[in-house]
Design a protein around this motif. Sequence first.
Motif, PDB file in Angstrom:
ATOM      1  N   ALA A   1       0.931  -1.126   0.058  1.00  0.00           N
ATOM      2  CA  ALA A   1      -0.095   0.042  -0.128  1.00  0.00           C
ATOM      3  C   ALA A   1       0.938   1.114  -0.094  1.00  0.00           C
ATOM      4  O   ALA A   1       0.479   2.342  -0.688  1.00  0.00           O
ATOM      5  N   VAL A   2       1.933   1.175   0.783  1.00  0.00           N
ATOM      6  CA  VAL A   2       2.802   2.212   0.783  1.00  0.00           C
ATOM      7  C   VAL A   2       3.484   2.772  -0.606  1.00  0.00           C
ATOM      8  O   VAL A   2       3.592   3.744  -1.258  1.00  0.00           O
TER       9      VAL A   2
ATOM     10  N   LYS B   1       2.184   1.609  -3.334  1.00  0.00           N
ATOM     11  CA  LYS B   1       1.235   2.299  -4.302  1.00  0.00           C
ATOM     12  C   LYS B   1       0.932   3.760  -4.194  1.00  0.00           C
ATOM     13  O   LYS B   1       0.639   4.288  -5.192  1.00  0.00           O
ATOM     14  N   ALA B   2       0.950   3.940  -2.865  1.00  0.00           N
ATOM     15  CA  ALA B   2       0.702   5.686  -2.336  1.00  0.00           C
ATOM     16  C   ALA B   2       1.787   6.347  -3.119  1.00  0.00           C
ATOM     17  O   ALA B   2       1.605   7.375  -3.612  1.00  0.00           O
ATOM     18  N   ARG B   3       3.238   5.771  -3.234  1.00  0.00           N
ATOM     19  CA  ARG B   3       4.304   6.414  -3.717  1.00  0.00           C
ATOM     20  C   ARG B   3       3.918   6.425  -5.211  1.00  0.00           C
ATOM     21  O   ARG B   3       4.119   7.715  -6.055  1.00  0.00           O
TER      22      ARG B   3
ATOM     23  N   GLU C   1       1.129   6.758  -6.833  1.00  0.00           N
ATOM     24  CA  GLU C   1      -0.001   7.472  -7.071  1.00  0.00           C
ATOM     25  C   GLU C   1       0.475   8.859  -6.785  1.00  0.00           C
ATOM     26  O   GLU C   1      -0.692   9.755  -6.996  1.00  0.00           O
TER      27      GLU C   1
ATOM     28  N   ARG D   1       1.080  10.118  -3.883  1.00  0.00           N
ATOM     29  CA  ARG D   1       0.639  10.458  -2.443  1.00  0.00           C
ATOM     30  C   ARG D   1       1.528  10.415  -1.295  1.00  0.00           C
ATOM     31  O   ARG D   1       1.450  11.175  -0.082  1.00  0.00           O
ATOM     32  N   LEU D   2       2.886  10.054  -1.672  1.00  0.00           N
ATOM     33  CA  LEU D   2       3.991   9.877  -0.883  1.00  0.00           C
ATOM     34  C   LEU D   2       5.164  10.308  -1.519  1.00  0.00           C
ATOM     35  O   LEU D   2       5.240   9.932  -2.722  1.00  0.00           O
TER      36      LEU D   2
ATOM     37  N   ARG E   1       0.198  15.608  -0.635  1.00  0.00           N
ATOM     38  CA  ARG E   1      -0.348  15.168  -2.124  1.00  0.00           C
ATOM     39  C   ARG E   1      -0.315  16.390  -3.020  1.00  0.00           C
ATOM     40  O   ARG E   1      -0.121  16.195  -4.209  1.00  0.00           O
TER      41      ARG E   1
END
Length: 71
Positions: free
Chosen positions: A19-20, A22-24, A26, A28-29, A55
């Motif tokens: 999930a981390v 994926k956030a990168r 996208e 978001r991180l 973000r």
Amino acid sequence: IPMWSAAQVAAHLGVTAAAVRKARAEGRLLAVDYGGQARYPEFQFTRDGVRPGVREVLTALGQVPIESDWV
């Protein structure tokens, strides 16, 4: 700047390392490549999660041609 691994971020946020990542992906991180691994600067996190506005800043930076994570 202190930086965390995906596993450390995952533990802090209560999510999986996937999930981390994926956030990168996208936007978001923020993460930078360091020694062949993605490292997440600590300044983007609060005691309870992700700092508000991260973000939005990453979205704005996505509009600028950047040649490397370190720029």
